[in-house]
Design an enzyme around this catalytic site. Structure first.
Site, PDB file in Angstrom:
ATOM      1  CB  THR A 138      -0.915   0.010   1.242  1.00  0.00           C
ATOM      2  OG1 THR A 138      -1.494   1.306   1.402  1.00  0.00           O
ATOM      3  CG2 THR A 138      -0.146  -0.295   2.510  1.00  0.00           C
TER       4      THR A 138
ATOM      5  CE1 TYR B 185      -3.735  -2.201   5.168  1.00  0.00           C
ATOM      6  CE2 TYR B 185      -3.450   0.031   4.337  1.00  0.00           C
ATOM      7  CZ  TYR B 185      -3.682  -1.310   4.115  1.00  0.00           C
ATOM      8  OH  TYR B 185      -3.855  -1.758   2.830  1.00  0.00           O
TER       9      TYR B 185
END
Ligand code: UFG
Length: 328
Positions: free
Chosen positions: A118, A142
């Protein structure tokens, strides 16, 4: 005979679209998913194996049964805000889950691994456009968990016969143009589906998280990429690995940034309806601006984003959104 690919998280939003693309490219996608956030109904293109990444023996069983040519790893907790509230869960499920999957891959002598990373691994940066070589300094758990998995893959590639393609996604949006698949999270946290819900009156209003960011209109800027384009890149990544080109990292975005207000405007134009909204506080963990350079994927993989305009993404999402959703 067709080759099988184990697709962890194949019952989820991006994973299910990847299964459709793999199937179209002649592979058999075997979905491995615990249905914690995915949907049984989204598994439409190959066998389903229910299981949890924290259960290593279940993984070994599935690898022995299907003898995969490659693994695509989508399964993960993926909400930035949530990761700030419960970081332990993100480190356990994402990092330990990935470790089990990578170890099972190596144990099964499967040599090719495609990983969903990501842009959240980059964190807050001054650069106008991020490249694969930009420093990675995540500002939320995350992003931290995904960065750890990238490192894990590098270490395993150095020690074992395992090559990986790592894709760092920017903001994935849109839906299958056939409307067989689409984005369906419960609870929903992503901007475009929440906005479409507000337009349809399924929730009172969209809250804009923060209007005081250092951007031209004060709202966060993101680089939105169509899910169909994104999964096309995965098939190209798999072919790259099968051509023995080695391990590589690719950003997947379009290089164009849009603010939350831009997305609201585009949604109004595409749906021809008003977007009920309220202005709210910043959401913890959000970076002000994340925009990608995807020159590497275009040049080296031959990737051609075809549907990644804001209007097309919203139009495809809107078509899906007015349909039925999924059941577990
Ligand atoms: N936003 C709102 N209101 C909402 C929801 C979102 O204003 O109700 C804003 C967010 O603050 C952000 C933008 O809309 O600025 C996009 O938010 P999303 O939740 O749709 O997406 P994120 O940018 O938080 O997350 C996405 C992916 C992650 C990825 C991340 C990188 O879901 O997997 O991009 O920032 F890591």
């Amino acid at each position: 005979m067709s080759q099988t690919v184990i697709v962890s998280g194949g019952a989820g939003y991006i994973g299910s679209h990847a299964c459709k693309a793999l199937n179209a490219a002649g592979f058999i996608p075997v979905v491995f998913d615990n249905l914690s956030t995915g949907w049984r109904d989204a598994v439409q293109f190959g066998p389903f194996e229910e299981g949890d990444l924290l259960d290593r023996s279940r993984l070994d069983e599935v690898f022995a049964k299907h003898n995969p040519a490659a693994v695509m790893h989508f399964a993960a907790l993926s909400q930035v805000g949530d990761s700030m509230k419960d970081p332990g869960r993100y480190w356990r499920e994402n990092v330990v889950g990935a470790l089990n999957l990578i170890e099972a891959t190596v144990a099964a002598e499967c040599r090719h691994f495609v990983f969903s990373s990501t842009c959240a691994t980059y964190g807050e940066q001054d650069a106008v456009t991020l490249t694969e070589d930009s420093p990675q300094i995540p500002i939320n758990a995350y992003g931290g968990s995904k960065l750890a998995i990238e490192g894990m893959l590098r270490d395993f590639s150095a020690r074992y016969d395992l090559d990986s393609v790592i894709f760092r996604y920017f903001n994935v949006a849109g839906a299958d143009p056939d409307a067989e698949l689409g984005e369906f999270h419960q609870p929903e946290t992503h901007l475009i589906p929440l906005m479409l819900d507000a337009i349809e009156g399924k929730r009172p209003a969209l809250t804009i998280f923060g209007t005081d960011y250092p951007t031209p209109d004060g709202t966060c800027i993101r680089d939105y990429v169509h899910v169909m384009d994104l999964v096309d890149a995965h098939v190209l990544g798999l072919k790259w690995l099968q051509a023995d080109k080695g391990s590589r990292v690719f950003n997947l975005g379009t290089g164009s940034g849009f603010s939350v207000r831009d997305v609201v405007e585009a949604s109004r134009a595409v749906t021809n309806r008003e977007v009920p909204m309220t202005l709210g506080e910043r959401r913890p963990g959000d970076c002000s601006k994340l925009v990608s350079g995807s020159a590497r994927a275009i040049e080296e993989l031959g990737w051609e984003p075809k549907r990644s305009t804001l209007n097309q993404m919203i139009a495809d999402a809107w078509r899906w959104h007015q349909g039925k959703g999924f059941a577990r």
